[in-house]
Design a protein around this motif. Sequence first.
Motif, PDB file in Angstrom:
ATOM      1  N   ALA A  58       0.958  -1.179   0.115  1.00 17.23           N
ATOM      2  CA  ALA A  58       0.105  -0.089   0.156  1.00 17.23           C
ATOM      3  C   ALA A  58       0.867   1.301  -0.117  1.00 17.23           C
ATOM      4  CB  ALA A  58      -0.791  -0.042   1.124  1.00 17.23           C
ATOM      5  N   LEU A  59       1.880   1.320   0.770  1.00 11.58           N
ATOM      6  CA  LEU A  59       2.780   2.500   0.868  1.00 11.58           C
ATOM      7  C   LEU A  59       3.443   2.700  -0.296  1.00 11.58           C
ATOM      8  CD1 LEU A  59       4.179   2.166   4.620  1.00 11.58           C
ATOM      9  CD2 LEU A  59       2.519   4.106   3.742  1.00 11.58           C
ATOM     10  N   ALA A  60       4.140   1.611  -0.850  1.00  9.02           N
ATOM     11  CA  ALA A  60       4.864   1.686  -2.163  1.00  9.02           C
ATOM     12  C   ALA A  60       3.904   1.954  -3.339  1.00  9.02           C
ATOM     13  CB  ALA A  60       5.384   0.132  -2.336  1.00  9.02           C
ATOM     14  N   THR A  61       2.858   1.772  -3.631  1.00 14.79           N
ATOM     15  CA  THR A  61       1.850   2.148  -4.584  1.00 14.79           C
ATOM     16  C   THR A  61       1.856   3.707  -4.390  1.00 14.79           C
ATOM     17  OG1 THR A  61       0.719   0.100  -4.521  1.00 14.79           O
ATOM     18  CG2 THR A  61      -0.450   1.944  -5.414  1.00 14.79           C
ATOM     19  N   GLU A  62       1.326   4.276  -3.032  1.00 14.95           N
ATOM     20  CA  GLU A  62       1.366   5.464  -3.054  1.00 14.95           C
ATOM     21  C   GLU A  62       2.750   6.400  -3.298  1.00 14.95           C
ATOM     22  OE1 GLU A  62      -1.681   6.924  -2.754  1.00 14.95           O
ATOM     23  OE2 GLU A  62      -2.538   5.023  -2.755  1.00 14.95           O
ATOM     24  N   ILE A  63       3.674   6.011  -2.862  1.00 12.54           N
ATOM     25  CA  ILE A  63       5.063   6.618  -2.845  1.00 12.54           C
ATOM     26  C   ILE A  63       5.279   6.722  -4.365  1.00 12.54           C
ATOM     27  CG2 ILE A  63       7.500   6.269  -2.329  1.00 12.54           C
ATOM     28  CD1 ILE A  63       6.623   5.155   0.354  1.00 12.54           C
ATOM     29  N   ALA A  64       5.019   5.422  -5.135  1.00 11.56           N
ATOM     30  CA  ALA A  64       5.464   5.469  -6.665  1.00 11.56           C
ATOM     31  C   ALA A  64       4.577   6.542  -7.180  1.00 11.56           C
ATOM     32  CB  ALA A  64       5.084   4.039  -7.406  1.00 11.56           C
ATOM     33  N   VAL A  76      18.118   8.603  -7.388  1.00 11.64           N
ATOM     34  CA  VAL A  76      18.172   7.449  -6.557  1.00 11.64           C
ATOM     35  C   VAL A  76      17.545   7.673  -5.101  1.00 11.64           C
ATOM     36  CG1 VAL A  76      20.397   8.327  -5.578  1.00 11.64           C
ATOM     37  CG2 VAL A  76      19.854   5.922  -5.557  1.00 11.64           C
ATOM     38  N   ILE A  77      17.111   6.478  -4.655  1.00 14.57           N
ATOM     39  CA  ILE A  77      16.205   6.709  -3.405  1.00 14.57           C
ATOM     40  C   ILE A  77      17.256   6.132  -2.342  1.00 14.57           C
ATOM     41  CG2 ILE A  77      14.398   5.812  -2.080  1.00 14.57           C
ATOM     42  CD1 ILE A  77      12.990   5.083  -4.740  1.00 14.57           C
ATOM     43  N   VAL A  78      17.376   7.041  -1.295  1.00 20.09           N
ATOM     44  CA  VAL A  78      18.347   6.608  -0.142  1.00 20.09           C
ATOM     45  C   VAL A  78      17.584   6.330   1.185  1.00 20.09           C
ATOM     46  CG1 VAL A  78      20.087   7.271   1.336  1.00 20.09           C
ATOM     47  CG2 VAL A  78      20.308   7.553  -1.049  1.00 20.09           C
ATOM     48  N   THR A  79      17.667   5.197   1.933  1.00 17.86           N
ATOM     49  CA  THR A  79      17.039   5.009   3.105  1.00 17.86           C
ATOM     50  C   THR A  79      17.778   4.339   4.229  1.00 17.86           C
ATOM     51  OG1 THR A  79      14.979   3.648   3.763  1.00 17.86           O
ATOM     52  CG2 THR A  79      16.092   2.514   2.393  1.00 17.86           C
ATOM     53  N   PRO A  80      17.357   4.823   5.414  1.00 19.51           N
ATOM     54  CA  PRO A  80      18.361   4.044   6.483  1.00 19.51           C
ATOM     55  C   PRO A  80      18.066   2.705   6.508  1.00 19.51           C
ATOM     56  CG  PRO A  80      16.959   5.941   7.005  1.00 19.51           C
ATOM     57  CD  PRO A  80      16.758   5.807   5.877  1.00 19.51           C
ATOM     58  N   GLU A  81      19.031   1.903   7.207  1.00 14.74           N
ATOM     59  CA  GLU A  81      18.746   0.574   7.497  1.00 14.74           C
ATOM     60  C   GLU A  81      18.098   0.486   8.735  1.00 14.74           C
ATOM     61  OE1 GLU A  81      22.195  -2.891   7.626  1.00 14.74           O
ATOM     62  OE2 GLU A  81      22.431  -1.233   8.977  1.00 14.74           O
ATOM     63  N   ALA A  88      11.659   0.329   0.438  1.00  9.33           N
ATOM     64  CA  ALA A  88      12.524   0.771  -0.697  1.00  9.33           C
ATOM     65  C   ALA A  88      12.594  -0.085  -1.873  1.00  9.33           C
ATOM     66  CB  ALA A  88      13.878   1.247  -0.291  1.00  9.33           C
ATOM     67  N   TYR A  89      12.687  -1.391  -1.580  1.00  4.29           N
ATOM     68  CA  TYR A  89      12.563  -2.445  -2.555  1.00  4.29           C
ATOM     69  C   TYR A  89      11.474  -2.339  -3.578  1.00  4.29           C
ATOM     70  CZ  TYR A  89      12.753  -6.652  -5.160  1.00  4.29           C
ATOM     71  OH  TYR A  89      12.685  -7.732  -6.348  1.00  4.29           O
ATOM     72  N   ALA A  90      10.361  -2.365  -2.850  1.00  4.90           N
ATOM     73  CA  ALA A  90       8.918  -2.171  -3.495  1.00  4.90           C
ATOM     74  C   ALA A  90       8.984  -1.190  -4.326  1.00  4.90           C
ATOM     75  CB  ALA A  90       7.844  -2.410  -2.504  1.00  4.90           C
ATOM     76  N   VAL A  91       9.468   0.101  -3.739  1.00  2.00           N
ATOM     77  CA  VAL A  91       9.085   1.411  -4.467  1.00  2.00           C
ATOM     78  C   VAL A  91      10.045   1.188  -5.840  1.00  2.00           C
ATOM     79  CG1 VAL A  91       9.692   3.959  -4.427  1.00  2.00           C
ATOM     80  CG2 VAL A  91       8.564   2.630  -2.491  1.00  2.00           C
ATOM     81  N   SER A  92      11.185   0.844  -5.645  1.00  2.00           N
ATOM     82  CA  SER A  92      12.233   0.788  -6.639  1.00  2.00           C
ATOM     83  C   SER A  92      11.553  -0.238  -7.969  1.00  2.00           C
ATOM     84  CB  SER A  92      13.668   0.186  -6.249  1.00  2.00           C
ATOM     85  OG  SER A  92      14.613  -0.008  -7.209  1.00  2.00           O
ATOM     86  N   GLU A  93      10.963  -1.171  -7.408  1.00  2.00           N
ATOM     87  CA  GLU A  93      10.386  -2.163  -8.568  1.00  2.00           C
ATOM     88  C   GLU A  93       9.096  -1.413  -9.239  1.00  2.00           C
ATOM     89  OE1 GLU A  93      10.770  -5.801  -9.206  1.00  2.00           O
ATOM     90  OE2 GLU A  93      12.639  -5.098  -8.687  1.00  2.00           O
TER      91      GLU A  93
END
Length: 190
Positions: A58-64, A76-81, A88-93
């Motif tokens: 759900a979040l990845a869909t909205e962020i996309a 490029v997207i940067v995210t903290p561990e 981040a992977y789902a958004v990248s996909e």
Amino acid sequence: MVLLASLSFTKLVGASSFNSFNIKVGSKNFEIPLSPIQEAKIHIAYIDLKSNKVLIKALATEIAKYIEQNRDQIDVIVTPEANTIALAYAVSERTGKDYIVLAKRRRADMGKNALYVKVKSITTAKEQELWLGKNDIARIKGKKVLILDDVISSGGTMNAAKDLISKAGGILQLPPLVCFYEGAENKEVR
């Protein structure tokens, strides 16, 4: 900083009890538990973005959608561990944008020119570090970077991430994208 709540697809609906919050992402509702942080003597919402596939999707869909609207301003997207790696992977996909994870400790493969910054997060009792290895530095240098994080509480991790990206030569063209904000607005978050 861009909060998903300000984009109208994620909003805190209110406390359903002392132990949880209800949130809405797109058309889906989620109950998020409050977890104690003993060192800080507080409770924070623990948003499980490691294994809650429905929430991640759900979040990845909205962020996309947001990224598509700003495609030319993001390389490029940067995210903290670590909590936002799956997100981040789902958004990248969905977007085709590469992502980089800021590590919380130095690894042997980072090389001698690895960069780091110190960070004090509300969720830990001691000072931590965020690291970028030589390969990730090369992927950030001169690139337009979007910081993606799950929750901002004190702003310590966000400010450290901005500092590290700057040290690596990245360009923060857009404000960071944060899924949820906890507590009162913090003037120290820049």
